[in-house]
Design an enzyme around this catalytic site. Structure first.
Site, PDB file in Angstrom:
ATOM      1  N   LYS A  43       0.858  -1.183   0.000  1.00  0.00           N
ATOM      2  CA  LYS A  43       0.000   0.000   0.000  1.00  0.00           C
ATOM      3  C   LYS A  43       0.894   1.233   0.000  1.00  0.00           C
ATOM      4  O   LYS A  43       1.938   1.240   0.667  1.00  0.00           O
ATOM      5  CB  LYS A  43      -0.900  -0.035   1.248  1.00  0.00           C
ATOM      6  CG  LYS A  43      -1.925   1.089   1.320  1.00  0.00           C
ATOM      7  CD  LYS A  43      -2.842   0.927   2.535  1.00  0.00           C
ATOM      8  CE  LYS A  43      -3.908   2.018   2.597  1.00  0.00           C
ATOM      9  NZ  LYS A  43      -4.829   1.848   3.744  1.00  0.00           N
ATOM     10  N   SER A  69      -9.839   2.080   2.617  1.00  0.00           N
ATOM     11  CA  SER A  69      -8.897   2.818   1.810  1.00  0.00           C
ATOM     12  C   SER A  69      -7.876   1.947   1.083  1.00  0.00           C
ATOM     13  O   SER A  69      -7.236   2.420   0.144  1.00  0.00           O
ATOM     14  CB  SER A  69      -8.153   3.834   2.679  1.00  0.00           C
ATOM     15  OG  SER A  69      -7.317   3.169   3.619  1.00  0.00           O
ATOM     16  N   SER A 109     -10.171  -0.392   6.730  1.00  0.00           N
ATOM     17  CA  SER A 109      -9.534  -0.286   5.410  1.00  0.00           C
ATOM     18  C   SER A 109      -8.858  -1.539   4.886  1.00  0.00           C
ATOM     19  O   SER A 109      -8.462  -1.573   3.725  1.00  0.00           O
ATOM     20  CB  SER A 109      -8.528   0.855   5.401  1.00  0.00           C
ATOM     21  OG  SER A 109      -9.212   2.070   5.265  1.00  0.00           O
TER      22      SER A 109
HETATM   23  N1  GLN Z   1     -13.489   4.323   5.985  1.00  0.00           N
HETATM   24  C1  GLN Z   1     -12.857   4.739   7.220  1.00  0.00           C
HETATM   25  C2  GLN Z   1     -12.419   6.179   7.109  1.00  0.00           C
HETATM   26  O1  GLN Z   1     -12.635   6.774   6.096  1.00  0.00           O
HETATM   27  C3  GLN Z   1     -11.707   3.849   7.559  1.00  0.00           C
HETATM   28  C4  GLN Z   1     -10.485   4.127   6.774  1.00  0.00           C
HETATM   29  C5  GLN Z   1      -9.294   3.329   7.215  1.00  0.00           C
HETATM   30  O2  GLN Z   1      -9.421   2.291   7.857  1.00  0.00           O
HETATM   31  N2  GLN Z   1      -8.129   3.844   6.903  1.00  0.00           N
HETATM   32  O3  GLN Z   1     -11.855   6.730   8.008  1.00  0.00           O
END
Ligand code: GLN
Length: 492
Positions: free
Chosen positions: A79, A154, A178
């Site tokens: 990532k 994400s 995410s």
């Molecule tokens: N969807 C969640 C957010 O927007 C989690 C994102 C994540 O785990 N980085 O914060």
């Protein structure tokens, strides 16, 4: 050897050690697939052709010299939130589009030390804020199962790369879902470890008390191999825990399903936005686990309604602090021709950050400001403790807790959802991060549009082996995890 991308990590390991193929051949095979197919998916921000081939040659040389470990020469994708020395680390942001880290994240050091080959850096929502990878400066990543749908977020690039067979496995991070949600949307297995199990050193910070890295792969077994590399204490991360690391591969059959008590939270299955097909597939998977010996126990998690508001105060509060470092001075984006220092700060930040990141900085700064701190931030921290207590109580009576990973399957790209609608889609994943618990997504079927559905299993602290073992055994009796998206069937 046109089907190297169909092999599991264990098969790749066996093929390399029997010299059926070399790491260079395997790496080139994946690079060819990326060159041919990634334009459809947009999983990669950076394809590291030369870097990968150099690592592959080093892996082959190590193997010839008798210095190979079981994973030496196997490729992976990182990532784009893990700092990689000499390779761009963007965090999906214009702010870091020019950033080449002078050091490696500990996770990258560990994958390098294991002889894994970095194919490249994969797409993500800007600074990991989002649930669809539509917030990336580099454009949305598409879902390999249907290119008109989102990949989740994400870690959408990690999920899509693996689901399209553009990487055998990938690293992800999970601050509020995410790893689990994109794994669910793309039909993968993804593990969010206990907070402190994997070092955060060199991972671009979003919300430090919630951030945790983990593996994303096609099966629990493949995840276990990567988890063996990623986990462990790191003196460079004061929140990493000095506790012995399990051998996750050796433990894949160690948890007895017979008598395993699986908690089914009533509140989770009554959420208004829960799609009927998702609910049906998850219930079928629980029935299967029951046939395999597990005992289903209805439980209460009474704080469910507080998850979204609590997370969406704490995460932005921490983000507003973490992201204050991007000021256009030492590194990252700097605006053209600043009139003075204030102008440089203001314009570098307004031009360098996207809309969602700016929204969260504003929310977080507000929640932390004098006068509102007690009403919002401190209150949220108190509720966070109650959410954790809810889980601790539940684990008095059950071994794991089952839930959907997301209330829906992958939605359409460009679906004009409001921020609040998107935030509500995180209902099933946020509490795990607030409590610091481990959880896993496993693919358990498809909806009528052939989009994958995921089951989430939440474990008690340090139960990663147990979660991987339960999913591994489920995967020995089902074939959802072996299904491939049409694009993965295409030849390079
Ligand atoms: N969807 C969640 C957010 O927007 C989690 C994102 C994540 O785990 N980085 O914060």
């Amino acid at each position: 050897m046109t089907d190297l991308h169909r092999l599991s990590i264990r098969e790749l390991s066996e093929g390399l050690s029997s010299a059926t193929f070399s790491s260079r051949e395997l790496t080139q095979h994946y690079l060819d697939r990326i060159a041919k197919l990634d334009n459809k998916v947009n999983a990669y921000v950076t394809v590291a052709n030369e870097y990968a081939l150099a690592q592959a040659d080093a892996a082959d040389a190590a193997r010839q010299a008798g210095n190979a470990g079981s994973l030496t020469g196997i490729p992976l994708a990182h990532k784009d939130i893990f700092c990689t020395q000499g390779l761009k680390t963007s965090a999906g942001s214009k702010m870091l589009d020019n950033f080449i880290a002078p050091y490696n994240a500990t996770v990258v050091e560990k994958t390098n030390a294991a002889g894994l080959v970095t194919l490249g850096k994969v797409n993500m929502d800007e600074f990991a804020m989002g649930s669809a990878t539509e917030n990336s400066y580099y454009g949305a990543t598409k879902n390999p199962w249907n290119l008109n749908h989102v990949s989740g977020g994400s870690s959408g690039g990690s999920a899509a790369a693996v689901a399209a067979d553009l990487a055998p496995f990938a690293t992800g991070t999970d601050t509020g879902g995410s790893i689990r949600q994109p794994a669910s949307f793309c039909g993968l297995t993804g593990l969010k470890p206990t907070y402190g199990r994997v070092s955060r050193f060199g991972i671009i910070a979003y919300a430090s008390s919630l951030d945790q890295a983990g593996p994303m792969a096609r099966s629990a077994e493949d995840c276990a191999y990567l988890m063996n590399v990623m986990a462990g204490h790191d003196a460079k991360d004061s929140t990493s825990v000095n506790k012995e690391v399990d051998n996750y591969v050796a433990n894949l059959n160690a948890t007895a399903l017979k008598g395993l008590r699986i908690g089914i939270p009533k509140q989770y299955f009554n959420v208004a936005g829960l799609d009927a097909e998702v609910k049906a597939r998850v219930e079928e998977s629980l029935k299967k686990l029951q046939e395999m010996g597990a005992v289903l126990v209805e439980i209460d998690l009474n704080m469910t309604e507080s998850y979204v508001p609590t997370y969406y105060l704490i995460a932005p509060a921490e983000a507003s602090s973490n992201l204050s470092r991007y000021d256009g001075v030492r590194y990252g984006y700097r605006c053209e021709n600043p009139a003075d220092l204030m102008d440089l700060y203001k314009r570098s930040r307004s031009e360098g950050f996207g809309t969602e990141v700016q929204r969260r900085i504003l929310i977080g700064t507000y929640a932390l400001s004098a006068g509102y701190y007690d009403a919002y931030y401190v209150k949220a921290q108190k509720v966070r403790r109650l959410i954790q207590q809810d889980f601790l109580n539940a684990f008095e009576n059950v071994d794991v807790i089952a839930a959907p990973s997301a209330p829906t399957t992958a939605y359409k790209l460009g679906a004009d959802l409001s921020p609040v609608e998107i935030y509500l889609g995180d209902i099933y994943t946020l509490a795990v991060n607030l409590a610091g618990l481990p959880a896993i997504n496993a693919p358990v079927g498809f909806d009528s549009n052939n989009l994958p559905v995921g089951l989430q299993l939440i474990g008690n602290y340090w139960s990663e082996s147990q979660l991987l073992s339960v999913v591994h055994q489920y995967q020995q009796h089902t074939n959802f995890h072996t299904q491939r998206a049409a694009i993965a069937e295409e030849k390079a």
